[in-house]
Design a protein around this motif. Structure first.
Motif, PDB file in Angstrom:
ATOM      1  N   ASP A 140      -3.759   5.539 -53.984  1.00 37.04           N
ATOM      2  CA  ASP A 140      -2.399   5.771 -54.459  1.00 37.04           C
ATOM      3  C   ASP A 140      -1.576   6.297 -53.285  1.00 37.04           C
ATOM      4  OD1 ASP A 140      -0.110   6.145 -55.880  1.00 37.04           O
ATOM      5  OD2 ASP A 140      -0.870   7.780 -57.135  1.00 37.04           O
ATOM      6  N   LYS A 141      -1.257   5.408 -52.355  1.00 36.08           N
ATOM      7  CA  LYS A 141      -0.527   5.759 -51.136  1.00 36.08           C
ATOM      8  C   LYS A 141       0.586   4.743 -50.896  1.00 36.08           C
ATOM      9  CE  LYS A 141      -4.565   7.807 -48.812  1.00 36.08           C
ATOM     10  NZ  LYS A 141      -5.420   7.763 -47.598  1.00 36.08           N
ATOM     11  N   PRO A 142       1.607   5.113 -50.106  1.00 30.81           N
ATOM     12  CA  PRO A 142       2.689   4.164 -49.814  1.00 30.81           C
ATOM     13  C   PRO A 142       2.187   2.869 -49.176  1.00 30.81           C
ATOM     14  CG  PRO A 142       3.327   6.380 -49.168  1.00 30.81           C
ATOM     15  CD  PRO A 142       1.879   6.457 -49.554  1.00 30.81           C
ATOM     16  N   GLU A 143       1.095   2.953 -48.405  1.00 32.47           N
ATOM     17  CA  GLU A 143       0.551   1.769 -47.748  1.00 32.47           C
ATOM     18  C   GLU A 143       0.014   0.750 -48.734  1.00 32.47           C
ATOM     19  OE1 GLU A 143      -0.211   4.867 -46.965  1.00 32.47           O
ATOM     20  OE2 GLU A 143       0.811   5.099 -45.035  1.00 32.47           O
ATOM     21  N   SER A 144      -0.175   1.167 -49.980  1.00 30.67           N
ATOM     22  CA  SER A 144      -0.675   0.249 -50.999  1.00 30.67           C
ATOM     23  C   SER A 144       0.447  -0.560 -51.643  1.00 30.67           C
ATOM     24  CB  SER A 144      -1.441   1.021 -52.076  1.00 30.67           C
ATOM     25  OG  SER A 144      -2.587   1.631 -51.513  1.00 30.67           O
ATOM     26  N   VAL A 145       1.683  -0.324 -51.196  1.00 35.13           N
ATOM     27  CA  VAL A 145       2.812  -1.171 -51.588  1.00 35.13           C
ATOM     28  C   VAL A 145       3.151  -2.010 -50.355  1.00 35.13           C
ATOM     29  CG1 VAL A 145       5.151  -1.266 -52.502  1.00 35.13           C
ATOM     30  CG2 VAL A 145       3.632   0.611 -53.153  1.00 35.13           C
ATOM     31  N   ILE A 146       2.914  -3.317 -50.460  1.00 30.10           N
ATOM     32  CA  ILE A 146       2.915  -4.206 -49.307  1.00 30.10           C
ATOM     33  C   ILE A 146       4.082  -5.172 -49.373  1.00 30.10           C
ATOM     34  CG2 ILE A 146       1.585  -6.038 -48.176  1.00 30.10           C
ATOM     35  CD1 ILE A 146      -0.920  -4.698 -49.250  1.00 30.10           C
ATOM     36  N   GLN A 147       4.659  -5.449 -48.207  1.00 27.30           N
ATOM     37  CA  GLN A 147       5.695  -6.486 -48.148  1.00 27.30           C
ATOM     38  C   GLN A 147       5.114  -7.763 -47.543  1.00 27.30           C
ATOM     39  OE1 GLN A 147       9.219  -6.417 -45.398  1.00 27.30           O
ATOM     40  NE2 GLN A 147      10.372  -6.373 -47.332  1.00 27.30           N
ATOM     41  N   TYR A 148       5.292  -8.849 -48.247  1.00 24.62           N
ATOM     42  CA  TYR A 148       4.925 -10.173 -47.746  1.00 24.62           C
ATOM     43  C   TYR A 148       6.171 -10.808 -47.133  1.00 24.62           C
ATOM     44  CZ  TYR A 148       0.378 -10.472 -50.122  1.00 24.62           C
ATOM     45  OH  TYR A 148      -0.915 -10.286 -50.522  1.00 24.62           O
ATOM     46  N   ARG A 149       6.022 -11.403 -45.962  1.00 31.87           N
ATOM     47  CA  ARG A 149       7.104 -12.128 -45.300  1.00 31.87           C
ATOM     48  C   ARG A 149       6.580 -13.523 -44.992  1.00 31.87           C
ATOM     49  NH1 ARG A 149       8.938  -7.336 -41.014  1.00 31.87           N
ATOM     50  NH2 ARG A 149       9.265  -5.720 -42.614  1.00 31.87           N
ATOM     51  N   ILE A 150       7.111 -14.515 -45.683  1.00 27.21           N
ATOM     52  CA  ILE A 150       6.541 -15.855 -45.651  1.00 27.21           C
ATOM     53  C   ILE A 150       7.589 -16.882 -45.236  1.00 27.21           C
ATOM     54  CG2 ILE A 150       5.343 -17.615 -47.026  1.00 27.21           C
ATOM     55  CD1 ILE A 150       4.458 -15.402 -48.912  1.00 27.21           C
ATOM     56  N   ASN A 151       7.175 -17.798 -44.376  1.00 27.73           N
ATOM     57  CA  ASN A 151       7.963 -18.990 -44.083  1.00 27.73           C
ATOM     58  C   ASN A 151       7.338 -20.161 -44.830  1.00 27.73           C
ATOM     59  OD1 ASN A 151      10.017 -18.170 -42.050  1.00 27.73           O
ATOM     60  ND2 ASN A 151       8.197 -17.541 -40.931  1.00 27.73           N
ATOM     61  N   LEU A 152       8.179 -20.979 -45.457  1.00 29.88           N
ATOM     62  CA  LEU A 152       7.691 -22.103 -46.240  1.00 29.88           C
ATOM     63  C   LEU A 152       8.375 -23.389 -45.796  1.00 29.88           C
ATOM     64  CD1 LEU A 152       8.560 -19.543 -48.394  1.00 29.88           C
ATOM     65  CD2 LEU A 152       6.926 -20.834 -49.778  1.00 29.88           C
ATOM     66  N   GLY A 153       7.632 -24.475 -45.845  1.00 28.03           N
ATOM     67  CA  GLY A 153       8.187 -25.791 -45.566  1.00 28.03           C
ATOM     68  C   GLY A 153       8.076 -26.661 -46.807  1.00 28.03           C
ATOM     69  N   TRP A 204       7.198 -26.386 -51.984  1.00 31.12           N
ATOM     70  CA  TRP A 204       7.375 -25.424 -50.899  1.00 31.12           C
ATOM     71  C   TRP A 204       6.015 -24.788 -50.587  1.00 31.12           C
ATOM     72  CZ3 TRP A 204      11.640 -24.925 -47.974  1.00 31.12           C
ATOM     73  CH2 TRP A 204      12.837 -25.447 -48.475  1.00 31.12           C
ATOM     74  N   LYS A 205       5.462 -25.116 -49.426  1.00 32.68           N
ATOM     75  CA  LYS A 205       4.143 -24.633 -49.028  1.00 32.68           C
ATOM     76  C   LYS A 205       4.258 -23.542 -47.965  1.00 32.68           C
ATOM     77  CE  LYS A 205       1.756 -29.082 -49.723  1.00 32.68           C
ATOM     78  NZ  LYS A 205       0.483 -28.722 -50.354  1.00 32.68           N
ATOM     79  N   ALA A 206       3.380 -22.547 -48.038  1.00 34.48           N
ATOM     80  CA  ALA A 206       3.367 -21.484 -47.034  1.00 34.48           C
ATOM     81  C   ALA A 206       2.982 -22.057 -45.676  1.00 34.48           C
ATOM     82  CB  ALA A 206       2.383 -20.400 -47.441  1.00 34.48           C
ATOM     83  N   GLU A 207       3.761 -21.701 -44.648  1.00 33.63           N
ATOM     84  CA  GLU A 207       3.482 -22.160 -43.287  1.00 33.63           C
ATOM     85  C   GLU A 207       3.114 -21.014 -42.355  1.00 33.63           C
ATOM     86  OE1 GLU A 207       6.830 -24.523 -42.064  1.00 33.63           O
ATOM     87  OE2 GLU A 207       5.991 -26.324 -43.024  1.00 33.63           O
ATOM     88  N   SER A 208       3.585 -19.832 -42.644  1.00 31.31           N
ATOM     89  CA  SER A 208       3.160 -18.635 -41.920  1.00 31.31           C
ATOM     90  C   SER A 208       3.371 -17.434 -42.824  1.00 31.31           C
ATOM     91  CB  SER A 208       3.936 -18.457 -40.605  1.00 31.31           C
ATOM     92  OG  SER A 208       5.286 -18.127 -40.837  1.00 31.31           O
ATOM     93  N   VAL A 209       2.527 -16.421 -42.633  1.00 33.67           N
ATOM     94  CA  VAL A 209       2.555 -15.240 -43.493  1.00 33.67           C
ATOM     95  C   VAL A 209       2.423 -13.991 -42.632  1.00 33.67           C
ATOM     96  CG1 VAL A 209       1.425 -14.030 -45.392  1.00 33.67           C
ATOM     97  CG2 VAL A 209       1.461 -16.532 -45.373  1.00 33.67           C
ATOM     98  N   ASN A 210       3.257 -13.019 -42.925  1.00 34.91           N
ATOM     99  CA  ASN A 210       3.149 -11.706 -42.298  1.00 34.91           C
ATOM    100  C   ASN A 210       3.102 -10.677 -43.416  1.00 34.91           C
ATOM    101  OD1 ASN A 210       3.245  -9.438 -40.695  1.00 34.91           O
ATOM    102  ND2 ASN A 210       5.168  -9.950 -39.678  1.00 34.91           N
ATOM    103  N   VAL A 211       2.113  -9.815 -43.426  1.00 31.21           N
ATOM    104  CA  VAL A 211       1.953  -8.789 -44.461  1.00 31.21           C
ATOM    105  C   VAL A 211       2.086  -7.424 -43.830  1.00 31.21           C
ATOM    106  CG1 VAL A 211       0.433  -7.885 -46.244  1.00 31.21           C
ATOM    107  CG2 VAL A 211       0.423 -10.329 -45.745  1.00 31.21           C
ATOM    108  N   VAL A 212       3.011  -6.602 -44.371  1.00 31.51           N
ATOM    109  CA  VAL A 212       3.305  -5.302 -43.768  1.00 31.51           C
ATOM    110  C   VAL A 212       3.095  -4.195 -44.798  1.00 31.51           C
ATOM    111  CG1 VAL A 212       4.995  -3.945 -42.486  1.00 31.51           C
ATOM    112  CG2 VAL A 212       5.038  -6.445 -42.324  1.00 31.51           C
ATOM    113  N   PRO A 213       1.971  -3.485 -44.759  1.00 32.69           N
ATOM    114  CA  PRO A 213       1.737  -2.354 -45.685  1.00 32.69           C
ATOM    115  C   PRO A 213       2.780  -1.257 -45.504  1.00 32.69           C
ATOM    116  CG  PRO A 213      -0.306  -3.017 -44.608  1.00 32.69           C
ATOM    117  CD  PRO A 213       0.802  -3.715 -43.879  1.00 32.69           C
ATOM    118  N   GLY A 214       3.298  -0.744 -46.606  1.00 31.12           N
ATOM    119  CA  GLY A 214       4.229   0.375 -46.550  1.00 31.12           C
ATOM    120  C   GLY A 214       5.649   0.013 -46.222  1.00 31.12           C
ATOM    121  N   ALA A 215       5.965  -1.276 -46.043  1.00 33.37           N
ATOM    122  CA  ALA A 215       7.311  -1.671 -45.622  1.00 33.37           C
ATOM    123  C   ALA A 215       8.306  -1.699 -46.762  1.00 33.37           C
ATOM    124  CB  ALA A 215       7.266  -3.046 -44.956  1.00 33.37           C
TER     125      ALA A 215
END
Length: 216
Positions: free
Chosen positions: A183-196, A203-214
């Motif tokens: 139960d920490k802020p890092e357990s709330v994650i932001q996904y940043r995805i580029n799709l083509g 729309w398919k995922a082409e790259s993914v960046n996952v940032v815990p706590g963002a």
């Protein structure tokens, strides 16, 4: 083998590292915390069923079913622009396909292949296989919220969203042992995805960046 830190958040973070190594972090549009033209739904909340897909019609899409023991609730995943809504719909199903593949112990899931490009599919399958090799599944609930979506100048889709995993856990299929997500802020994650967009209109995922706590 039951890894001591075999948590949902830890697994997603490892997956992100693999994806970034293979694909990079995507175009410059996906590096900003805010996306021009994004619509977070104006406070409207829409929850997807924990057991059935709600994908748009017109394309022969694989059915994605999640078990009662694990729910993924999507809040505010609506947009007044049909083109942006299509990205939201496919981005949602891409995430649901990964959860379903873990709970089904199926790294070669048809749905995962359907919503991932050749760039992201191998590492996504590798992440799922980690659960299969450890004989683990997912239980509990995640909340997926604050979607931000746009279409870049090149025609690619950009999708940011947050996943709160604090009510989700991993469970050993044989022993029943449960490992809770901290139960920490890092357990709330932001996904940043580029799709083509594929020739079939998916729309398919082409790259993914996952940032815990963002997600704050």
């Amino acid at each position: 083998m039951n890894r001591p830190a075999r948590l949902v958040t830890a697994a997603f973070t490892a997956s992100a590292a693999l994806l970034l190594t293979a694909c990079g972090s995507g175009d410059d549009n996906a590096s900003s915390d805010k996306i021009k033209g994004a619509d977070t739904g104006g406070g409207t909340t829409a929850s997807a069923s924990p057991t059935a897909s709600t994908a748009p019609e017109g394309i022969d899409r694989p059915e994605i079913t999640l078990p009662k023991e694990f729910q993924a609730d999507f809040a505010g995943w609506t947009n007044s622009d049909p083109k942006l809504q299509a990205i939201l719909d496919d981005g949602r199903e891409e995430l649901r396909s990964q959860y379903a593949a873990v709970t089904d112990a199926d790294p070669n899931s048809e749905a995962v292949a359907f919503y991932n490009s050749e760039a992201t599919l191998p590492t996504t399958q590798k992440w799922i296989k980690q659960f299969v090799d450890d004989d683990e599944t997912l239980i509990g609930k995640v909340r997926v919220f604050d979607p931000q979506v746009s279409i870049g100048d090149s025609g690619s889709g950009v999708l940011f969203y947050c996943v709160d995993e604090r009510q989700a856990s991993t469970k050993d299929r044989k022993t029943g042992e449960v490992t809770k997500t901290p139960d920490k802020p890092e357990s709330v994650i932001q996904y940043r995805i580029n799709l083509g967009k594929s020739p079939q209109g998916v729309w398919k995922a082409e790259s993914v960046n996952v940032v815990p706590g963002a997600c704050g």
